[in-house]
Design a protein around this motif. Sequence first.
Motif, mmCIF file in Angstrom:
data_model
loop_
_atom_site.group_PDB
_atom_site.id
_atom_site.type_symbol
_atom_site.label_atom_id
_atom_site.label_comp_id
_atom_site.label_asym_id
_atom_site.label_seq_id
_atom_site.Cartn_x
_atom_site.Cartn_y
_atom_site.Cartn_z
ATOM 1 N N GLY A 135 0.813 -1.206 0.000
ATOM 2 C CA GLY A 135 0.000 0.000 0.000
ATOM 3 C C GLY A 135 0.850 1.261 0.000
ATOM 4 N N ASP A 136 0.182 2.378 0.011
ATOM 5 C CA ASP A 136 0.836 3.692 -0.051
ATOM 6 C C ASP A 136 1.732 3.921 1.162
ATOM 7 O OD1 ASP A 136 1.037 6.519 -1.066
ATOM 8 O OD2 ASP A 136 0.130 6.877 0.893
ATOM 9 N N SER A 137 2.939 4.330 0.908
ATOM 10 C CA SER A 137 3.924 4.510 1.978
ATOM 11 C C SER A 137 3.480 5.551 2.999
ATOM 12 C CB SER A 137 5.275 4.902 1.373
ATOM 13 O OG SER A 137 6.247 5.036 2.370
ATOM 14 N N ALA A 138 2.916 6.647 2.520
ATOM 15 C CA ALA A 138 2.480 7.702 3.441
ATOM 16 C C ALA A 138 1.349 7.212 4.344
ATOM 17 C CB ALA A 138 2.033 8.932 2.647
ATOM 18 N N ALA A 139 0.444 6.427 3.770
ATOM 19 C CA ALA A 139 -0.659 5.871 4.571
ATOM 20 C C ALA A 139 -0.131 4.901 5.618
ATOM 21 C CB ALA A 139 -1.676 5.176 3.666
ATOM 22 N N LEU A 140 0.850 4.095 5.240
ATOM 23 C CA LEU A 140 1.445 3.160 6.191
ATOM 24 C C LEU A 140 2.185 3.911 7.296
ATOM 25 C CD1 LEU A 140 2.689 0.505 3.627
ATOM 26 C CD2 LEU A 140 1.027 0.082 5.458
ATOM 27 N N ASP A 141 2.866 5.002 6.945
ATOM 28 C CA ASP A 141 3.540 5.824 7.960
ATOM 29 C C ASP A 141 2.514 6.377 8.960
ATOM 30 O OD1 ASP A 141 6.018 5.420 6.817
ATOM 31 O OD2 ASP A 141 6.011 7.320 5.703
ATOM 32 N N ALA A 142 1.390 6.854 8.427
ATOM 33 C CA ALA A 142 0.344 7.412 9.297
ATOM 34 C C ALA A 142 -0.260 6.333 10.188
ATOM 35 C CB ALA A 142 -0.745 8.068 8.445
ATOM 36 N N ALA A 143 -0.444 5.150 9.623
ATOM 37 C CA ALA A 143 -0.994 4.042 10.403
ATOM 38 C C ALA A 143 -0.036 3.637 11.521
ATOM 39 C CB ALA A 143 -1.284 2.851 9.492
ATOM 40 N N ALA A 144 1.243 3.567 11.193
ATOM 41 C CA ALA A 144 2.244 3.195 12.198
ATOM 42 C C ALA A 144 2.308 4.225 13.324
ATOM 43 C CB ALA A 144 3.603 3.042 11.534
ATOM 44 N N GLN A 145 2.230 5.486 12.954
ATOM 45 C CA GLN A 145 2.256 6.540 13.961
ATOM 46 C C GLN A 145 1.039 6.428 14.887
ATOM 47 O OE1 GLN A 145 2.632 10.479 12.347
ATOM 48 N NE2 GLN A 145 2.412 11.499 14.329
ATOM 49 N N MET A 146 -0.098 6.136 14.306
ATOM 50 C CA MET A 146 -1.331 6.010 15.076
ATOM 51 C C MET A 146 -1.257 4.820 16.032
ATOM 52 S SD MET A 146 -5.096 6.253 13.349
ATOM 53 C CE MET A 146 -4.581 7.746 12.502
ATOM 54 N N LEU A 147 -0.743 3.696 15.539
ATOM 55 C CA LEU A 147 -0.625 2.506 16.385
ATOM 56 C C LEU A 147 0.414 2.706 17.482
ATOM 57 C CD1 LEU A 147 -0.804 -0.256 13.619
ATOM 58 C CD2 LEU A 147 -2.456 0.059 15.484
ATOM 59 N N ALA A 148 1.494 3.386 17.150
ATOM 60 C CA ALA A 148 2.527 3.638 18.151
ATOM 61 C C ALA A 148 2.007 4.513 19.277
ATOM 62 C CB ALA A 148 3.735 4.297 17.486
ATOM 63 N N GLY A 149 1.075 5.388 18.984
ATOM 64 C CA GLY A 149 0.516 6.281 19.994
ATOM 65 C C GLY A 149 -0.691 5.721 20.717
ATOM 66 N N ALA A 150 -1.101 4.492 20.397
ATOM 67 C CA ALA A 150 -2.310 3.917 20.981
ATOM 68 C C ALA A 150 -2.055 3.394 22.385
ATOM 69 C CB ALA A 150 -2.816 2.783 20.093
ATOM 70 N N SER A 151 -2.995 3.636 23.263
ATOM 71 C CA SER A 151 -2.912 3.076 24.617
ATOM 72 C C SER A 151 -3.725 1.794 24.743
ATOM 73 C CB SER A 151 -3.399 4.105 25.646
ATOM 74 O OG SER A 151 -4.757 4.441 25.395
ATOM 75 N N PHE A 152 -4.694 1.599 23.843
ATOM 76 C CA PHE A 152 -5.472 0.356 23.864
ATOM 77 C C PHE A 152 -5.776 -0.068 22.414
ATOM 78 C CE2 PHE A 152 -8.378 -2.929 24.894
ATOM 79 C CZ PHE A 152 -8.245 -3.215 26.248
ATOM 80 N N PRO A 153 -4.751 -0.526 21.695
ATOM 81 C CA PRO A 153 -4.980 -0.959 20.309
ATOM 82 C C PRO A 153 -5.680 -2.321 20.270
ATOM 83 C CG PRO A 153 -2.716 -1.400 20.941
ATOM 84 C CD PRO A 153 -3.349 -0.690 22.104
ATOM 85 N N VAL A 154 -6.543 -2.488 19.300
ATOM 86 C CA VAL A 154 -7.220 -3.770 19.067
ATOM 87 C C VAL A 154 -7.163 -4.065 17.568
ATOM 88 C CG1 VAL A 154 -9.416 -5.029 19.142
ATOM 89 C CG2 VAL A 154 -8.753 -3.580 21.063
ATOM 90 N N ILE A 155 -6.887 -5.311 17.225
ATOM 91 C CA ILE A 155 -6.825 -5.735 15.825
ATOM 92 C C ILE A 155 -8.066 -6.539 15.485
ATOM 93 C CG2 ILE A 155 -5.553 -7.146 14.146
ATOM 94 C CD1 ILE A 155 -3.009 -6.596 15.792
#
Length: 585
Positions: free
Chosen positions: A187-207
């Motif tokens: 997928g798009d690199s910028a979108a993956l960067d944004a997703a990674a940043q969001m997951l890194a900042g999550a306090s309660f991530p769920v998949i």
Amino acid sequence: MLSQARKMGPSEALVETLAANRVTHVFGIVGSAFMDALDIFPAAGIRFVPVAHEQGAIHMADGYARASGRHGVCIAQNGPGVTNFVTGVAAAYWAHSPVVFITPETGSMTMGLGGFQETEQLPIFSKITRYQGHVNNPQRMAEIAGRCFDRAMLEMGPAQLNIPRDFFYGEIETTIASPMRINHGPGDSAALDAAAQMLAGASFPVIVAGGGVIMAGATAQAVALAELLGAAVCNSYLHNDSFPASHILAAGPLGYQGSKAAMKLIAQADVVLALGTRLGPFGTLPQHGIDYWPKQARVIQIDSDPRMLGLVKPISVGVHGDARAAASALLERLKARTLAGAANRAERLARIAAEKSAWEGELAAWTHERDAYSLEVAADSRRMHPREMLRALEKAMPADAMVSTDIGNICSVANSYLRFDQPRSMFAAMSFGNCGYAFPVICGAKLAAPERPAFAYVGDGAWGISFNELLTCAREKIGVTVVVFNNEQWGAEKKNHVDFYSRRYQGVNLANPSWAAVARAFGCEGVTVERLADVGPALRAAVAAQGAGKTTVLEMMVTQELGDPFRRDALSKPVRYLEKYKNFA
């Protein structure tokens, strides 16, 4: 790579294309329209599996594709044979199964004259296929047939190969193309960067692990992501095999009759990673009285079909990519980051464990339905409670089992009891939800993976649609186990009569024969199970019979109690205005 051009007949070109795509099984009913090609199947190493009804053929091709990850193929006589494919094609479409269904057509010189077994065969399937190929000249047989196989796999869905019946004959010079396989990227690199940043900042991530995880072979990547993040993993609706159920982070399935643990955990999420799932309505609607979809969470959705991104639920980041490649890309990005969730990881893992333990305790104690109707109809019954029976099946199920499920009340309740540690193990009727699905699908799956024990869960109403394929199992020595829930009713619809129509039953009560006796009459094994203690032994005996190519029908005699309806918002209390109908309000 193309083969060297050679002289051959169109039938040979078709069969060579099947062989080039590693086709070893074709399901169907013999017909004069394709007999010239059928004649040379054995020389190409292709087994023709004759079925009892063409709907069974398309479902078997679907099951074969879902179990193997390769094409499932079926063929039918033009006209009525082809129209019998319609329901199964729609089911394969919503299951994203790479099925190629071959539809011989009326001869090119008589088309449009209203001849014997004639109908327009392309419009019928136009909305439920990923690709339609029509051979408009015998010279193009290999080209168009090959494209159908390529597109079915590229777009993960059914492709139709339509051939006028006179085009199987003649002399052509053609090449046989090697299959074209195009891998989807991350997928798009910028979108993956944004997703990674969001997951890194999550306090309660769920998949949420969806069908795309299975199709992409992304189980290991999903596990690695979950372990890195310390994230609970929910299975998307009817994909209970998308994440190993025994894993400490596995929370169970969302959606109708799913896991309360999964629902309560995702309700707490601040970031949801929807990996390979379209987030379909049945997997996000309230269940068990829990409106669990997190309204404030940021949602990252990864799907190989860009049309699915943000379609059902609003998303913060959309990634058009393959689940495996995208998950790998996220892993690389996250390994280099500090994870905010690390600070409360121990607390979060404890909460995951607590919710799972609470759900297991509730499920163990939930031996029967507790609504007034169910208590009433089960009070004097000597039959098994459906939930106890499903639990006994779960405990006796082999670890490497494949299970297909039909549509219906008890089949849906089974969603709470079906757990798998390997992918390509659960084959549900998905969102098309047609009855008569499970049995032929598991037959196809068994032929694709003969070493694995195979089971179909079927209600007695749906069984009336599909039991004719017992003939196929007996004739072709296909060994599967069918678990028929005999409660003498169309349960899902009866539940609506109970909840909305004051128990004014119309067409929902069934007078059944002994389904075990019917199975024996068809040349299969049939066992009537009336006691809970007999469920496990009967299942294990049926598994042994599979090894000998013998199909067994286990007729489970269960009470008429009913689980929750599919969705309470689907119907409304009746309002009558005409005097003659006042008593029906």
